[in-house]
Design an enzyme around this catalytic site. Structure first.
Site, short mmCIF file in Angstrom:
data_model
loop_
_atom_site.label_atom_id
_atom_site.label_comp_id
_atom_site.label_asym_id
_atom_site.label_seq_id
_atom_site.Cartn_x
_atom_site.Cartn_y
_atom_site.Cartn_z
N GLU A 1 -3.10 7.83 -3.81
CA GLU A 1 -3.83 7.31 -4.98
C GLU A 1 -5.19 7.98 -5.07
OE1 GLU A 1 -3.93 3.01 -5.38
OE2 GLU A 1 -1.85 2.92 -4.77
N HIS B 1 -1.20 0.42 -9.92
CA HIS B 1 -1.83 -0.49 -8.95
C HIS B 1 -2.49 -1.68 -9.66
CE1 HIS B 1 -3.70 -0.70 -4.64
NE2 HIS B 1 -3.41 -1.89 -5.11
N ARG C 1 0.86 -1.18 0.00
CA ARG C 1 0.00 0.00 0.00
C ARG C 1 0.90 1.23 0.00
NH1 ARG C 1 -3.47 -2.63 -1.61
NH2 ARG C 1 -5.56 -3.03 -0.77
#
Ligand code: GLV
Ligand code: GLV
Length: 326
Positions: free
Chosen positions: A264, A282, A235
């Protein structure tokens, strides 16, 4: 019963859901805001959501009928699990099926950075290749190096095991001893300072939580070898992105391969300008096979949760203990 699906997922999952329930899918190809999710959730019994959705208290308490949340992801830092548990709502994720796929992406990033694949491709396309050059684009060998795994869970373990063909020394950081890694790779459990100082390549495989937020910041980047490569498929906020930009610019480390970002969907503009970082959108679990399996698993969990069974991938099993005590 009625289900809301926050974005289109592969058809085999939707098909399973349609057989059992009335389903409504966000028709637009974009992530919904929290308020939009609350609006669409009206009168729904189940919510099938994504890692890009904020599923906090407000969402969880917005619809009295809501009885099940199935997430189409393995990481669930976007969901307030405590609030769901308090309301007696099971939450499921999709572990297992994306383990090897994500580990493969971490390796793809590692090789891309070590062997400067993206830079080389851009160079070739720009018609800059003027023949074999003894000094052109020197990268880093992967063979015989020291691999550092931070977070030796399912994905970290799979990533480490794939190093077998490259005769690597493996170090790992985890709360628990990883018998598989110690047995199969003679891996050594170390602490953060040691892994930073001793590894040639470091790959992050921890979930995001209070303890792992900015686990890699300026201090840690300064402890790494000048030739080191950092890979992040976990992450974004596990790495302090501004500190990483600084480290890459100042060449404190050789390079980085990133699939995830601190803010993000935004990626720091400065990262985009650097040639010693490889950026992916991602997409570590994005293969035809894996995304199909994730859709089926999310649907199976939803079906189990709404028919009174314990969803196979329930992340808050306390919900069921509480129910049986009552
Ligand atoms: C992807 O990042 C996931 O958590 O599934
Ligand atoms: C490289 O192409 C070599 O032949 O050394």
């Amino acid at each position: 019963m009625k289900i809301y699906v926050t974005r289109k997922i592969p058809e085999p999952g939707l098909k399973l859901l349609r057989k059992e329930f009335e389903i409504e899918v966000n028709p637009e190809n974009r992530a919904l805001s929290k308020q939009e999710i609350i609006n669409w959730l009206c009168e729904k019994d189940g919510l099938l959501c994504l890692l890009t959705d904020t599923i906090d208290k407000d969402v969880i308490y917005s619809e009295p009928k809501l009885k099940m949340i199935a997430s189409y992801a393995v990481g669930y830092d976007n969901i307030d699990i405590q609030a769901a548990t308090k309301r007696g709502i099971p939450v499921s994720n999709t572990p297992g099926v994306l383990t090897d796929t994500t580990a493969e992406m971490a390796w793809a990033l590692l090789f891309s950075v070590a062997r400067r694949i993206v830079e080389g491709d851009a160079f070739a396309r720009a018609d800059k290749f003027k023949g074999w050059d003894p000094m052109l684009m020197h990268g880093q060998d992967v063979l015989n190096k020291t691999l550092g795994i931070i977070g030796a869970g399912r994905i970290g373990t799979s990533f480490a095991l794939k190093s077998k063909g490259f005769n690597m020394k493996v170090l790992y950081v985890d709360d628990r001893v990883n018998e598989t890694l110690e047995h199969e790779l003679k891996a050594k459990k170390v602490d953060i300072p040691e892994i930073l100082k001793s590894s040639d390549f470091i790959s992050l495989h921890v979930p995001l939580n209070k303890e792992t937020h900015h686990l890699i910041s300026e201090k840690e980047l300064k402890m790494m070898k000048k030739t080191a490569i950092l890979i992040n498929t976990s992450r974004g906020p596990v790495v302090d992105e501004q500190a990483l930009v600084k480290a890459l610019k100042k060449r404190w480390i050789f390079g980085a391969g990133l699939d995830v970002y601190e803010y993000e969907p935004n990626i720091s503009k400065e990262l985009m300008k650097l040639d010693n970082v490889v950026l992916q959108p991602h997409s570590a679990s994005a293969t035809v096979e894996t995304r199909t399996k994730m859709a089926i698993i999310a649907a199976e969990n939803m079906i189990a949760g709404l028919t009174g069974e314990i969803p196979p991938n329930c992340v808050n099993k306390e919900v069921f203990q509480k129910k049986s005590i009552r």
